[in-house]
Design an enzyme around this catalytic site. Structure first.
Site, PDB file in Angstrom:
ATOM      1  CG  ASP A 152      -2.085   0.921   1.108  1.00 56.28           C
ATOM      2  OD1 ASP A 152      -2.026   1.522   0.081  1.00 56.28           O
ATOM      3  OD2 ASP A 152      -2.675   1.302   2.265  1.00 56.28           O
ATOM      4  CD  GLU A 358      -6.572   5.447   4.121  1.00 55.17           C
ATOM      5  OE1 GLU A 358      -5.325   5.450   4.424  1.00 55.17           O
ATOM      6  OE2 GLU A 358      -6.892   5.381   2.785  1.00 55.17           O
TER       7      GLU A 358
END
Ligand SMILES: *[C@@H]1O[C@H](CO)[C@@H](O)[C@H](O)[C@H]1NC(C)=O
Ligand SMILES: *[C@@H]1O[C@H](CO)[C@@H](O)[C@H](O)[C@H]1NC(C)=O
Ligand SMILES: *[C@@H]1O[C@H](CO)[C@@H](O)[C@H](O)[C@H]1NC(C)=O
Length: 502
Positions: A152, A358
């Site tokens: 990621d 997030e």
């Protein structure tokens, strides 16, 4: 030697030279031959690649640091758009195609002409793209059956604390653990330098590099990227097309979960009638496309308002769903006097969370966004109300539940607000079920099915259903027909029994 012979030899020599040069110009490259089996093409290409070219394939960079020259000279294997990383504000589909093709042309101009893969960091639809359909569905990103492992965004940096405090370690640990491609995504020079050093000093074996590059190339060959590396603009009108919007609308109506419908079973509020004199639409989320779409839409953390992309707000969907004679009044934060002094038939209250993604969305309280509780208090109890919650997760609702007549968990429905009105007004029935347990209070958390302290407000898998108005009508008609047939049978039976010898 006669001049003629010299001349002839000269011509022959020239022919041979031309033929040999011509041959080297069109040298047969097995990896470029689509008739060859993919494993053969991969092996052939690998045998021609330098370490630098192999490591380049393992690098993914963000579009903001990419250009045709970087692609060509650093042999970059892949480029991506991180959340909100668009070629320009409100870029059209053509702008996207042109940008990606420009990077691709750079990659194709590299020594071996290996095409790059373009990635979009997305969680729902083409979420970076203006005018694209956003809908409640997770796309599987780049996971073909013969996929490769990609890290990621700055993910390997976080193998140390603080992040990137020993980048060489991060590179070594991630590649040794089996990561094939690294979403660097900015400082690719440092990544390339560290990985090159780790291979040259025999810390990372060449076999691991070959294994990673083989997987990446396998995907590129299988995708047909060597034969069709450039995107064409013939599909640009597909973006946000009616067909996509219809599909997204269907996904919305199927994902909505009806948690409460009326104060008791004999007083259900939904489906709502379309033809009434006057209704109230209230709440921070009723007329806000950005809130409706949530994070990862156009910008990483999402946006507020109706101008950053195209779609239908819940308010506009309500306006077009009700009868033309029905007056729709909208107030984002009405006071109780206003609610009392109008003769609203019912109210639709749309509240919830602001957009987030997030870390920025982490919360220990899981409360709804301000004025939500106020609006529920000011509206529900005075007029029959359905409350629609727009949120990415269960939030605190227990304190308000008794005053609410009907409650819908809408999650993040995206651009197609009509999916909501399809079920509110009974053109379709509610069918969705909770994919998460809905807690009573945050001090219960974490709480999942099977836990000893499982005491939810609504259990995992819960969801009331309604019938569409059409099905209701059909059923009551057939019930009426059935009832008539039944009465007829009883009468006939009675008459016959009267005439039977007793
Ligand atoms: C960084 O990590 C490498 C192992 O990958 C280790 O050899 C080196 O000592 C580390 N450097 C520091 C400053 O910790
Ligand atoms: C949005 O997409 C639709 C469908 O492709 C198209 O007709 C329309 O022109 C687009 N609008 C903008 C502003 O790009
Ligand atoms: C159901 O709710 C309605 C409306 O609040 C009320 O009038 C009715 O008495 C209730 N019925 C029962 C059985 O509780």
């Amino acid at each position: 030697m006669s001049r003629a012979l010299v001349h002839l030899l000269g011509v022959l020599w020239l022919c041979c030279w031309l033929a040999s040069t011509g041959e080297s110009q069109i040298e047969y490259l097995r990896y470029k031959d689509p008739k060859q089996p993919v494993p053969t093409r991969v092996r052939d290409l690998m045998s021609r690649m330098t370490l630098e070219e192999k490591i380049g394939q393992m690098v993914q960079i963000d579009r903001s640091v990419a250009n045709a020259n970087v692609m060509k000279t650093s042999f970059i294997g892949s480029v991506l758009s991180g959340g909100g990383s668009e070629p320009l504000p409100r870029a059209t589909a053509e702008d996207w195609v042109n940008m990606i093709n420009d990077f691709q042309k750079g990659a194709l101009e590299s020594r071996l002409g290996i095409p790059m893969i373009y990635g979009i960091d997305a969680v729902h639809g083409h979420n970076n793209v203006y005018n694209a359909t956003i809908f409640p569905h997770n796309v599987g990103l780049g996971c073909t059956r013969q996929g490769f492992v990609i890290s990621d965004w700055q993910g390997i940096d976080r193998l140390t604390s603080p992040p990137s405090s020993n980048y060489t370690y991060s590179v070594q640990a991630s590649i040794e653990a089996g990561v094939d491609m690294v979403m660097v995504p900015f400082e690719y020079g440092k990544f390339i330098q560290d990985l090159t050093l780790l291979v040259k000093s025999n810390i990372i074996p060449m076999e691991r590099i070959d294994d990673a590059v083989e997987r990446i190339l396998l995907v590129k060959f299988t995708m047909g990227l060597f034969e069709n590396p450039l995107a064409d603009t013939s599909l640009v009108n597909e973006l946000g097309s009616q067909e996509h919007r219809d599909l997204a609308r269907e996904a919305v109506r199927k994902s909505l979960v009806l948690l409460k419908n009326g104060k008791n079973e004999s007083a259900s509020l939904l489906p709502l009638p379309k033809k009434v004199p006057k209704i109230l639409v209230a709440g921070s989320h009723a007329d806000n496309l950005g809130y409706q779409c949530g994070g990862w839409t156009i910008k990483w953390q999402g946006f507020s308002g109706n101008s950053d992309t195209r779609g239908t707000t819940i308010l506009n969907a309500i306006k077009s769903a009700v009868d033309t004679s029905t007056e729709v009044v909208f107030r984002d934060n009405p006071d109780n006097e206003f609610v009392k002094s109008n003769n609203f038939e019912y109210a639709i209250v749309v509240v919830g969370e602001p957009p987030y993604a997030e870390t920025a969305g982490d919360s220990t309280t899981l409360t709804m966004m301000e004025s939500g509780p106020n609006v529920i208090n000011n509206v529900c109890g005075t007029v029959k109300c359905v409350v629609v919650i727009i949120s990415g997760r269960p939030i605190v609702i227990e304190p308000y539940i008794s005053s609410i007549d009907a409650l819908v968990a809408a999650w993040l429905p995206g651009t197609e607000g009509q999916g909501m009105t399809d079920v509110l007004f009974g053109d379709y029935g509610f069918t969705g079920k909770l994919a998460r347990t809905w807690f009573k209070s945050v001090d219960q958390l974490p709480m999942n099915v099977g836990d000893p302290h499982y005491d939810p407000l609504f259990p995992f898998g819960f969801g009331l259903t309604t019938e569409s108005v059409k099905d209701l009508v059909a059923r009551s008609t057939s019930a009426a027909v059935g009832a008539r047939a039944c009465i007829f049978t009883i009468i006939v039976t009675l008459i016959i029994s009267l005439y039977l010898p007793g």
